[in-house]
Scaffold this active site. Structure first.
Site, PDB file in Angstrom:
ATOM      1  N   ASP A 201      33.523  26.060  41.301  1.00 20.79           N
ATOM      2  CA  ASP A 201      33.852  27.439  40.930  1.00 20.79           C
ATOM      3  C   ASP A 201      33.636  28.428  42.076  1.00 20.79           C
ATOM      4  O   ASP A 201      32.497  28.782  42.388  1.00 20.79           O
ATOM      5  CB  ASP A 201      32.982  27.831  39.730  1.00 20.79           C
ATOM      6  CG  ASP A 201      33.347  29.198  39.187  1.00 20.79           C
ATOM      7  OD1 ASP A 201      34.310  29.799  39.682  1.00 20.79           O
ATOM      8  OD2 ASP A 201      32.659  29.656  38.262  1.00 20.79           O
TER       9      ASP A 201
ATOM     10  N   ASP B  40      41.054  32.604  43.772  1.00 18.58           N
ATOM     11  CA  ASP B  40      40.078  31.911  42.936  1.00 18.58           C
ATOM     12  C   ASP B  40      40.522  30.480  42.665  1.00 18.58           C
ATOM     13  O   ASP B  40      41.678  30.226  42.379  1.00 18.58           O
ATOM     14  CB  ASP B  40      39.964  32.688  41.611  1.00 18.58           C
ATOM     15  CG  ASP B  40      38.914  32.091  40.700  1.00 18.58           C
ATOM     16  OD1 ASP B  40      37.864  31.692  41.202  1.00 18.58           O
ATOM     17  OD2 ASP B  40      39.157  32.028  39.478  1.00 18.58           O
TER      18      ASP B  40
END
Ligand SMILES: *[C@@H]1O[C@H](CO)[C@@H](O)[C@H](O)[C@H]1NC(C)=O
Ligand SMILES: *[C@@H]1O[C@H](CO)[C@@H](O)[C@H](O)[C@H]1NC(C)=O
Ligand SMILES: *[C@@H]1O[C@H](CO)[C@@H](O)[C@H](O)[C@H]1NC(C)=O
Length: 454
Positions: free
Chosen positions: A124, A333
């Site tokens: 992440d 992201d």
């Protein structure tokens, strides 16, 4: 007892300034500078994933991925507003929401403990913490369906850390410390009511590396959260995460690595998988765009335009600029599936793309699929390429990264509307690019690549 007192933080400023101080002070590791390794990234919609749900249809998966993209964006939004506005107690709670319950797309596997056991966790780029699901201590809330990934009592090298230990203060607002000798416990509540509690701990980590003869690389001891009580409010099977942002507790900060890169294949591609490369194995190549300065939580970049074919989509001035309070902007992201664009930009894109594409148009079967074309995959060649112009480079989307087939012969734009000011570049739109993060040069690089052959 401290564990039961949620969010007993006194001062959010202290938390934020602690992080800033820590960033320059912490030198967690004594790991050699030439350390490098690669890990396989497994998409959760791949049959290779431990979280693969066989009973979902491909449309279920598309819907679930879109829901995750939107909920992740809302999560980012709440972190941003929490750090810029300290007016309400609800917002203060958001800042601690690092253990995102409903996020993450790719898992990486590594081993932990002595003897080492293999675990999977979400990779992440939008968080810092490393955490794993441990057995519960007081099981009143924990669902029996949550799998345990790590059993501390079976590892001889495991230690829980005390409140005065190096790094416990970086856990920040979520700590429930009242005295220095007690163990460093955290307790985190999400906006949706999910709760997770755990102990800040340390143990040995090793990453798989098929390029090495013994197939793995020991990276030494890392600090992580051992979550021993979790109650998710949403449907979630997440049982661990590896944070990759620039805050002090992230994997790259703890390893003092200044570079990483990844190459993501189209999900559901069988056989070869996506990969992530760290340290000396990271590849920074192709066009580059700088990260915006002064931001450690997310990787903000500057988008100067979006094009459909040769034509610039007419966007309102400064549509991707951040406001003075930090809202808006454009984040790259790894954990968001579909690119999300704030409404003004989204409207302009679907108008331009719809007008430029000579294929029959339809709305999709659900409201958020706002632009779909009828035809075969080959027919999509009639649609002009969509591309993003960053400050210094350009990312041109392949058709597979632009459309998703939701029914036979119906292809919908796999970019969705953000109902916030923030926009994100999702991983579907990064597929078949080698994406490199260089934290010394403060740039992200994009090189077109056939990731399946890496
Ligand atoms: C798998 O998907 C089916 C169909 O969407 C759903 O009913 C079920 O709850 C899912 N199982 C898990 C473990 O998420
Ligand atoms: C949980 O999963 C079920 C079945 O897949 C779905 O109908 C429901 O909306 C999900 N709940 C949440 C909070 O997402
Ligand atoms: C948006 O940001 C750019 C680059 O910082 C700046 O040149 C431009 O004036 C800004 N536009 C608006 C409307 O704020």
């Amino acid at each position: 007892m401290a564990i039961t007192s949620l969010f007993n933080f006194s001062n959010i400023f202290l938390f934020l300034s602690n992080l800033l101080i820590l960033r320059s002070r912490i030198a967690f590791s004594s790991i050699a500078h030439d350390l490098g390794f690669s890990v396989r990234l497994i998409h959760q919609d791949s049959p290779l994933s431990p979280f693969y749900n066989h009973s979902m249809t491909s449309f279920d998966r598309i819907q679930a991925a879109a829901r995750r993209s939107i909920s992740r964006l809302n999560h980012f939004h709440s972190l941003i507003t929490a750090s810029s506005s300290l007016s309400t107690s609800t917002r203060r709670e958001d800042i601690a929401s690092r253990l995102i319950p409903d996020s993450g797309e790719y898992t990486m596997s590594f081993s932990i403990g002595s003897p080492p056991i293999q675990v999977h966790a979400i990779a992440d780029t939008g968080s810092d913490f490393i955490w794993l699901q441990c057995p519960c201590k007081s099981c009143s809330h924990q669902s029996t369906e949550i799998p345990i990934v790590f059993e501390p009592s079976e590892s001889s090298s495991y230690r829980s850390l005390s409140c005065d230990s190096f790094g416990c203060d970086a856990v920040g607002a979520a700590r429930t410390c009242t005295n220095p000798y007690q163990s460093c416990e955290y307790s985190i509540t999400y906006l949706d009511g999910s709760i997770t509690k755990g102990t800040f701990s340390v143990d040995k980590f090793a990453f798989e590396d098929p390029r090495r003869s013994n197939n793995h690389v020991d990276v030494g001891s890392l600090r992580f959260g051992c979550s021993h009580e979790t109650s998710w409010h949403v449907n979630s099977t997440y049982i661990g995460a590896v944070g990759l942002n620039r805050l002090p507790l992230s994997l790259i900060s703890q390893l003092n690595m200044r570079k990483f890169s990844y190459c993501m294949v189209i999900p559901n591609d069988q056989g070869s998988g996506s990969k992530m490369y760290f340290g000396s194995q990271a590849v920074i190549s192709g066009g580059r765009t700088p990260f915006l300065e002064g931001e450690d939580w997310f990787y903000y970049v500057t988008v100067v335009g979006i094009s459909v074919g040769d034509g610039r989509v007419p966007l309102p001035d400064g549509v991707f600029n951040r406001t003075d309070s930090g809202e808006g902007g454009f984040v790259i992201d790894s954990g968001t599936t579909y690119t999300t664009l704030r409404s003004e930009a989204y409207d302009a894109l679907i108008k331009a793309l719809g007008e430029a594409t000579p294929l029959p148009q339809r709305k999709g079967p659900v409201y958020w699929l706002e632009l779909c074309f009828e035809g075969s995959f080959e027919d999509l060649d009639l649609a002009p390429d969509v591309s993003f112009q960053f400050d210094g480079t350009e990312v041109i989307l392949m058709k597979q990264s632009t459309y998703v087939e939701v029914q036979e012969g119906l292809w919908c734009l796999s970019i969705v509307r953000s109902d916030r000011l923030l926009s994100t570049l999702g991983n579907v739109q990064q597929q078949n690019y080698l994406v490199g993060y260089d934290l010394d040069e403060e740039v992200v690089s994009f090189a077109p690549a056939d990731c399946a052959t890496f």
